[in-house]
Write a protein that holds these residues in place. Structure first.
Motif, PDB file in Angstrom:
ATOM      1  N   GLY A  16       0.794  -1.282   0.019  1.00 21.95           N
ATOM      2  CA  GLY A  16      -0.076   0.200  -0.081  1.00 21.95           C
ATOM      3  C   GLY A  16       0.885   1.376  -0.085  1.00 21.95           C
ATOM      4  N   HIS A  17       1.862   1.101   0.878  1.00 20.21           N
ATOM      5  CA  HIS A  17       2.657   2.334   0.880  1.00 20.21           C
ATOM      6  C   HIS A  17       4.045   2.150   1.834  1.00 20.21           C
ATOM      7  CE1 HIS A  17       4.030   6.595   0.932  1.00 20.21           C
ATOM      8  NE2 HIS A  17       4.142   6.721   2.348  1.00 20.21           N
ATOM      9  N   SER A  18       5.202   2.355   1.264  1.00 23.19           N
ATOM     10  CA  SER A  18       6.412   2.231   1.910  1.00 23.19           C
ATOM     11  C   SER A  18       7.003   3.608   2.069  1.00 23.19           C
ATOM     12  CB  SER A  18       7.265   1.403   1.049  1.00 23.19           C
ATOM     13  OG  SER A  18       7.591   1.923  -0.135  1.00 23.19           O
ATOM     14  N   TYR A  19       7.755   3.633   3.257  1.00 21.46           N
ATOM     15  CA  TYR A  19       8.621   4.959   3.585  1.00 21.46           C
ATOM     16  C   TYR A  19       9.607   4.555   4.616  1.00 21.46           C
ATOM     17  CZ  TYR A  19       5.768   4.670   8.062  1.00 21.46           C
ATOM     18  OH  TYR A  19       5.256   4.333   9.300  1.00 21.46           O
ATOM     19  N   VAL A  20      10.548   5.448   4.742  1.00 20.94           N
ATOM     20  CA  VAL A  20      11.429   5.308   5.811  1.00 20.94           C
ATOM     21  C   VAL A  20      11.256   6.512   6.834  1.00 20.94           C
ATOM     22  CG1 VAL A  20      13.732   5.663   6.355  1.00 20.94           C
ATOM     23  CG2 VAL A  20      13.108   4.601   4.295  1.00 20.94           C
ATOM     24  N   ALA A  21      11.044   6.119   7.943  1.00 22.52           N
ATOM     25  CA  ALA A  21      10.630   6.967   9.390  1.00 22.52           C
ATOM     26  C   ALA A  21      11.842   7.727   9.624  1.00 22.52           C
ATOM     27  CB  ALA A  21       9.926   6.252  10.436  1.00 22.52           C
ATOM     28  N   ILE A  22      11.847   9.181   9.892  1.00 27.33           N
ATOM     29  CA  ILE A  22      12.672   9.964  10.292  1.00 27.33           C
ATOM     30  C   ILE A  22      13.177   9.851  11.673  1.00 27.33           C
ATOM     31  CG2 ILE A  22      13.886  12.079  10.184  1.00 27.33           C
ATOM     32  CD1 ILE A  22      12.189  12.816   7.573  1.00 27.33           C
ATOM     33  N   GLU A  23      11.909   9.711  12.621  1.00 25.99           N
ATOM     34  CA  GLU A  23      11.934   9.751  13.850  1.00 25.99           C
ATOM     35  C   GLU A  23      11.364   8.555  14.314  1.00 25.99           C
ATOM     36  OE1 GLU A  23       9.556  12.590  15.345  1.00 25.99           O
ATOM     37  OE2 GLU A  23      10.934  14.556  14.730  1.00 25.99           O
ATOM     38  N   THR A  24      12.222   7.974  15.160  1.00 25.63           N
ATOM     39  CA  THR A  24      12.077   6.666  15.906  1.00 25.63           C
ATOM     40  C   THR A  24      12.317   6.623  17.396  1.00 25.63           C
ATOM     41  OG1 THR A  24      12.490   4.229  15.820  1.00 25.63           O
ATOM     42  CG2 THR A  24      14.385   5.840  15.133  1.00 25.63           C
ATOM     43  N   PRO A  25      11.344   5.800  18.155  1.00 27.12           N
ATOM     44  CA  PRO A  25      11.677   5.712  19.577  1.00 27.12           C
ATOM     45  C   PRO A  25      12.541   4.501  19.836  1.00 27.12           C
ATOM     46  CG  PRO A  25       9.579   4.619  19.089  1.00 27.12           C
ATOM     47  CD  PRO A  25      10.079   5.309  17.555  1.00 27.12           C
ATOM     48  N   MET A  26      13.023   3.965  19.023  1.00 25.24           N
ATOM     49  CA  MET A  26      14.055   2.824  19.099  1.00 25.24           C
ATOM     50  C   MET A  26      15.088   3.052  20.302  1.00 25.24           C
ATOM     51  SD  MET A  26      12.716   0.029  17.795  1.00 25.24           S
ATOM     52  CE  MET A  26      13.958  -0.931  18.041  1.00 25.24           C
ATOM     53  N   GLU A  27      15.749   4.217  20.088  1.00 22.55           N
ATOM     54  CA  GLU A  27      16.982   4.770  20.940  1.00 22.55           C
ATOM     55  C   GLU A  27      16.447   4.815  22.294  1.00 22.55           C
ATOM     56  OE1 GLU A  27      18.553   8.326  19.738  1.00 22.55           O
ATOM     57  OE2 GLU A  27      19.270   7.598  17.877  1.00 22.55           O
ATOM     58  N   LEU A 233       7.247   5.536  27.504  1.00 25.92           N
ATOM     59  CA  LEU A 233       7.872   5.420  26.328  1.00 25.92           C
ATOM     60  C   LEU A 233       6.875   5.771  24.994  1.00 25.92           C
ATOM     61  CD1 LEU A 233       9.765   1.770  26.436  1.00 25.92           C
ATOM     62  CD2 LEU A 233      10.655   4.322  26.728  1.00 25.92           C
ATOM     63  N   ALA A 234       7.425   6.317  24.090  1.00 28.17           N
ATOM     64  CA  ALA A 234       6.556   6.982  22.954  1.00 28.17           C
ATOM     65  C   ALA A 234       6.025   5.342  21.957  1.00 28.17           C
ATOM     66  CB  ALA A 234       7.185   7.694  22.086  1.00 28.17           C
ATOM     67  N   LYS A 235       5.073   5.721  21.364  1.00 31.74           N
ATOM     68  CA  LYS A 235       4.577   4.705  20.494  1.00 31.74           C
ATOM     69  C   LYS A 235       5.301   4.740  19.060  1.00 31.74           C
ATOM     70  CE  LYS A 235       0.655   5.012  18.280  1.00 31.74           C
ATOM     71  NZ  LYS A 235      -0.990   5.101  18.091  1.00 31.74           N
ATOM     72  N   SER A 236       5.710   3.620  18.710  1.00 32.35           N
ATOM     73  CA  SER A 236       6.341   3.864  17.250  1.00 32.35           C
ATOM     74  C   SER A 236       5.347   4.097  16.275  1.00 32.35           C
ATOM     75  CB  SER A 236       7.007   2.364  16.836  1.00 32.35           C
ATOM     76  OG  SER A 236       7.549   2.419  15.713  1.00 32.35           O
ATOM     77  N   GLY A 237       5.874   5.012  15.263  1.00 36.70           N
ATOM     78  CA  GLY A 237       5.247   5.469  14.088  1.00 36.70           C
ATOM     79  C   GLY A 237       4.703   4.491  13.121  1.00 36.70           C
ATOM     80  N   GLY A 238       5.237   3.264  13.299  1.00 36.20           N
ATOM     81  CA  GLY A 238       5.095   2.143  12.388  1.00 36.20           C
ATOM     82  C   GLY A 238       3.776   1.206  13.013  1.00 36.20           C
ATOM     83  N   VAL A 239       3.325   1.611  14.066  1.00 41.13           N
ATOM     84  CA  VAL A 239       2.301   0.729  14.540  1.00 41.13           C
ATOM     85  C   VAL A 239       0.992   1.344  14.268  1.00 41.13           C
ATOM     86  CG1 VAL A 239       0.992   0.197  16.867  1.00 41.13           C
ATOM     87  CG2 VAL A 239       3.502   0.435  16.997  1.00 41.13           C
ATOM     88  N   VAL A 240      -0.037   0.585  13.803  1.00 40.08           N
ATOM     89  CA  VAL A 240      -1.247   0.820  13.184  1.00 40.08           C
ATOM     90  C   VAL A 240      -2.521   0.308  13.897  1.00 40.08           C
ATOM     91  CG1 VAL A 240      -0.262   0.961  10.808  1.00 40.08           C
ATOM     92  CG2 VAL A 240      -1.336  -1.175  11.369  1.00 40.08           C
ATOM     93  N   HIS A 241      -3.655   0.796  13.958  1.00 42.72           N
ATOM     94  CA  HIS A 241      -4.589   0.314  14.368  1.00 42.72           C
ATOM     95  C   HIS A 241      -5.279  -0.774  13.620  1.00 42.72           C
ATOM     96  CE1 HIS A 241      -8.654   0.283  16.503  1.00 42.72           C
ATOM     97  NE2 HIS A 241      -9.083   0.301  15.389  1.00 42.72           N
TER      98      HIS A 241
END
Length: 381
Positions: A16-27, A233-241
Motif C-alpha cells: 500500500g505504501h512504503s516509507y522510511v521514518a525519520i523519527e523513531t523511539p528505538m533509541e 515510552l512513545a509509540k512507534s510511528g509504524g504501529v497501526v490500528h
C-alpha cells in the motif's frame, strides 16, 4: 521493520505504501534495555533474580513487539529469562485464548517466531477479558494470572534455568521476566493491570503511548511498598490500528500455525473418539443467590466461578479445547492445571456419539479432561 544499519526488503504481494521514518523511539527502547541489562549483571553477581518488566498500554501501541525486542536483546546479551504473554487476543506464545510463559535463552527467530518455544500455558478460552459478547470474564482471568504468576515465581525463586536439566535447582535466571499485557487499561481493566503487576512482583513498569496511564501508575507506585520504576515510552510511528476483522484474521492465522506450522508444511493428526470418554468442562461465573435469600448481614460472594460439564457434543463443533493436566472436575483444580496442548473439534457425529479431534501430534491425549471456551473458528481443517 527497524534496522540500525539499513537493510534490503523482499516484499511478496502488493504494497500500500512504503516509507522510511525519520523519527523513531528505538533509541529510548535501547536505553530501557541498557538499564535492564545493568540490573541483570547485578543479579548475576549477587546470585539473585533479574528485573521483572511489565509492559502495558492501550491496544495497538506495540506492546507485543517491544516485549519480543526486549527478550531478544536480553538473549543477545547472554542472559536467560522468561517471556510472559497475557494478551489472550493474540496468543503470541501459544494460541489465542491462552496465558503463557516460556523460557528464552536465545533470540527468537524472525521468521518462525515463537514456534520453537515450549511455553507453560493456562487456558482462558476467550478472545477478550471483559466487555465481550459472551460476558465479563475478569474473575476467571484474574485466577489464571495468579496461577501463571505462581508458576513463574517458582522458577525464578530457584527453579531450573533456561535450557537446564533436571539435576537439581539452579540459581534463578538473571534475565528476569518480560510481561506482555492486554490493551484494556480503563476502569476494571486498570484494576486488573494492578493485579498483574502485583502478582508478578513487577519492579519495572513500562507504559507505551498513554500519558494518563503513566500518571496513574506512577501515583500507584509511590503508594505501594514495592516502589516499582515506572517508565513512559512513545509509540512507534509504524504501529497501526487493527480492526476487529483484522484481529480475527490474525487469530485464525495463529491457530493454523499451531496445527500446521508457520510455513504450513506440517500435517496435524485427526482422531475420532467417543464423546462420553472425554470430560469437557467450561468455566463460568457461578449463579448467585439474591441478597434477600441470604442471612441478615451476609454479603453476596464476589467472583465465584463454577465448572460445568459440557453434555452436548454438537456445541463443540469448530471449538478449540485445552487438554489440561488434571483428573479433577473441581473448578479450582481446573483453573490451576496447566494445558498440555490444544485440540480442534473438526467433526461431530451426533448419532454415534463420536467427535473428531485435530491435534498437532499423533500421540494419545495425556488427559481426557478438556476445557472449552468461546474460541471457535471454521476452516482450520
Amino acid at each position: 521493520v527497524f534496522s540500525w544499519r539499513g537493510c534490503t526488503l523482499d516484499v511478496v504481494g502488493s504494497c500500500g505504501h512504503s516509507y522510511v521514518a525519520i523519527e523513531t523511539p528505538m533509541e529510548s527502547y535501547l536505553q530501557v534495555h541498557g538499564e535492564l541489562d545493568s540490573r541483570r549483571h547485578a543479579a548475576l553477581v549477587s546470585n539473585g533474580d533479574g528485573p521483572r518488566v511489565l509492559v502495558c498500554g492501550p491496544a495497538d501501541t506495540g506492546k507485543s513487539s517491544l516485549c519480543r525486542t526486549l527478550a531478544n536483546w536480553m538473549a543477545r546479551s547472554g542472559h536467560a529469562g522468561t517471556l510472559v504473554d497475557l494478551d489472550v487476543g493474540a496468543g503470541e506464545l501459544a494460541v489465542p485464548g491462552a496465558l503463557a510463559a516460556a523460557p528464552v535463552g536465545r533470540p527468537l527467530d524472525a521468521e518462525r517466531g515463537t514456534e520453537e518455544l515450549s511455553p507453560l500455558c493456562f487456558w482462558f478460552g476467550h478472545p477478550a477479558v471483559g466487555g465481550s459478547a459472551t460476558g465479563d470474564h475478569v474473575p476467571q482471568f484474574r485466577r489464571l494470572v495468579a496461577s501463571l504468576a505462581a508458576a513463574v515465581g517458582r522458577r525464578h525463586g530457584g527453579g531450573l534455568a533456561a535450557g537446564g536439566g533436571a539435576g537439581g535447582p539452579n540459581p534463578p535466571p538473571p534475565g528476569g521476566v518480560v510481561i506482555n499485557t492486554v490493551g484494556w487499561v480503563d476502569g476494571a481493566g486498570y484494576d486488573l493491570l494492578l493485579q498483574q503487576a502485583d502478582a508478578f512482583d513487577a519492579d519495572v513498569i513500562v507504559v507505551i503511548g498513554d500519558d494518563r496511564l503513566h500518571s496513574q501508575l506512577s501515583a500507584a507506585a509511590e503508594q505501594s511498598n514495592k516502589k516499582p520504576t515506572v517508565v513512559k515510552l512513545a509509540k512507534s510511528g509504524g504501529v497501526v490500528h487493527r480492526s476487529d476483522d483484522a484481529k480475527r484474521v490474525g487469530r485464525v492465522a495463529r491457530l493454523r500455525e499451531y496445527f500446521y506450522g508457520v510455513p504450513g508444511d506440517l500435517c496435524p493428526h485427526a482422531t475420532t473418539v467417543d464423546f462420553d470418554a472425554l470430560q469437557v468442562y467450561i468455566v463460568t461465573k457461578a449463579p448467585q443467590a439474591p441478597s434477600s435469600a441470604l442471612p441478615l448481614g451476609m454479603q453476596v460472594p464476589q467472583e465465584q466461578l463454577a465448572a460445568t460439564r459440557v453434555t452436548a457434543a454438537i456445541s463443540l463443533l469448530n471449538a478449540v479445547l485445552a487438554v489440561v493436566l488434571t483428573s479433577s472436575s473441581k473448578c479450582d483444580d481446573l483453573l490451576a492445571a496447566p494445558a498440555a496442548g490444544f485440540v480442534y473439534v473438526s467433526a461431530v457425529d451426533v448419532e454415534s456419539g463420536k467427535v473428531t479431534l485435530l491435534a498437532p501430534s499423533p500421540a494419545a491425549l495425556p488427559s481426557n479432561v478438556l476445557l472449552s471456551g468461546a474460541i471457535k473458528e471454521m476452516g482450520l481443517v
